[in-house]
Design an enzyme around this catalytic site. Structure first.
Site, PDB file in Angstrom:
ATOM      1  N   ARG A 103       0.812  -1.201   0.000  1.00 46.93           N
ATOM      2  CA  ARG A 103       0.000   0.000   0.000  1.00 46.93           C
ATOM      3  C   ARG A 103       0.849   1.256   0.000  1.00 46.93           C
ATOM      4  O   ARG A 103       0.320   2.356  -0.046  1.00 46.93           O
ATOM      5  CB  ARG A 103      -0.872  -0.014   1.244  1.00 46.93           C
ATOM      6  N   ARG A 116     -22.388   1.767   0.590  1.00 49.94           N
ATOM      7  CA  ARG A 116     -21.970   0.517   1.238  1.00 49.94           C
ATOM      8  C   ARG A 116     -22.089   0.655   2.757  1.00 49.94           C
ATOM      9  O   ARG A 116     -22.478  -0.277   3.444  1.00 49.94           O
ATOM     10  CB  ARG A 116     -20.524   0.182   0.857  1.00 49.94           C
ATOM     11  N   ARG A 124     -19.600  -1.309   7.683  1.00 50.02           N
ATOM     12  CA  ARG A 124     -18.195  -1.529   8.025  1.00 50.02           C
ATOM     13  C   ARG A 124     -17.737  -0.363   8.870  1.00 50.02           C
ATOM     14  O   ARG A 124     -18.079   0.790   8.591  1.00 50.02           O
ATOM     15  CB  ARG A 124     -17.363  -1.628   6.738  1.00 50.02           C
TER      16      ARG A 124
END
Ligand code: ADP
Length: 191
Positions: A90, A127, A133
């Protein structure tokens, strides 16, 4: 077809979904550091305890922890014939650590899922409504986008400089459309 594949793309681009599909199609493990870390958090391991608050804030878990976690995972038998990396490396530090550990052979080809930032934020917020989440709220989403631009995007130059091609894929459209683009680009790459 290249069997050691890296997926790059901003949070919300659909990396996880496409990576899981492609891994299934190729018969290689889908190695998602986000999934592994969320698992560690839910199991309450030492790593999970250290990662929890960092992930909720949308920041990066320290490189040494993530690198050790991935190295252990890549050493498992099912990764011997290839894998699909999703969420790692990343940043350049992680990419260099991975290269150092594998003599630069860890990634054969990179797929870059491209989606505009406005579309990304819209997708992530919807989402958030569905799955809840812990890191899907607007502030955290903006932080994750910023970190992507500052830390992860430089990998788009890192790999080509080392002879590893980066294949850009338009991430707009249905899951099937995008998947078909990925498969045909990989086939073309194999020529
Ligand atoms: P997204 O791409 O949607 O942000 P991920 O599931 O890939 O989601 O990652 C979720 C979080 O897990 C990141 O915001 C970060 O806190 C942590 N994380 C995942 N992979 C790494 C990594 N390679 N290095 C550091 N932190 C990571």
């Amino acid at each position: 077809m290249g069997r050691r594949i890296l997926f790059l793309g901003p949070p919300g681009a659909g990396k996880g979904t496409q990576a899981a599909r492609l891994a299934r199609a190729l018969g290689v493990p889908h190695i998602s550091t986000g999934d592994m870390l969320r698992q560690a958090v839910s199991e309450g391991t030492e790593l999970g305890k250290r990662a929890d608050a960092i992930m909720k804030a949308g920041d990066l878990v320290p490189d040494d922890l993530v690198v050790a976690m991935v190295q252990e995972r890549l050493g498992k038998e099912d990764a011997a014939c290839g894998y699909l990396l999703d969420g790692f490396p990343r940043n350049v530090t992680q990419a260099e650590a991975l290269d150092a550990a594998t003599g630069g052979t860890a990634v054969e080809v990179t797929i870059l899922l491209d989606v505009s930032e406005d579309e990304l934020v819209a997708r992530l917020l919807s989402r958030a409504g569905e799955l809840g989440r812990a890191d899907d709220n607007e502030d955290t989403i903006r932080t994750r986008q910023r970190i992507y631009r500052e830390e992860t995007e430089p990998l788009i130059g890192y790999y080509p400089a080392r002879g590893v091609s980066v294949i850009p894929i338009d991430g707009l459209g249905t899951i099937e459309d995008v998947f078909a683009r990925i498969v045909s680009s990989l086939a073309e790459e194999d020529g």
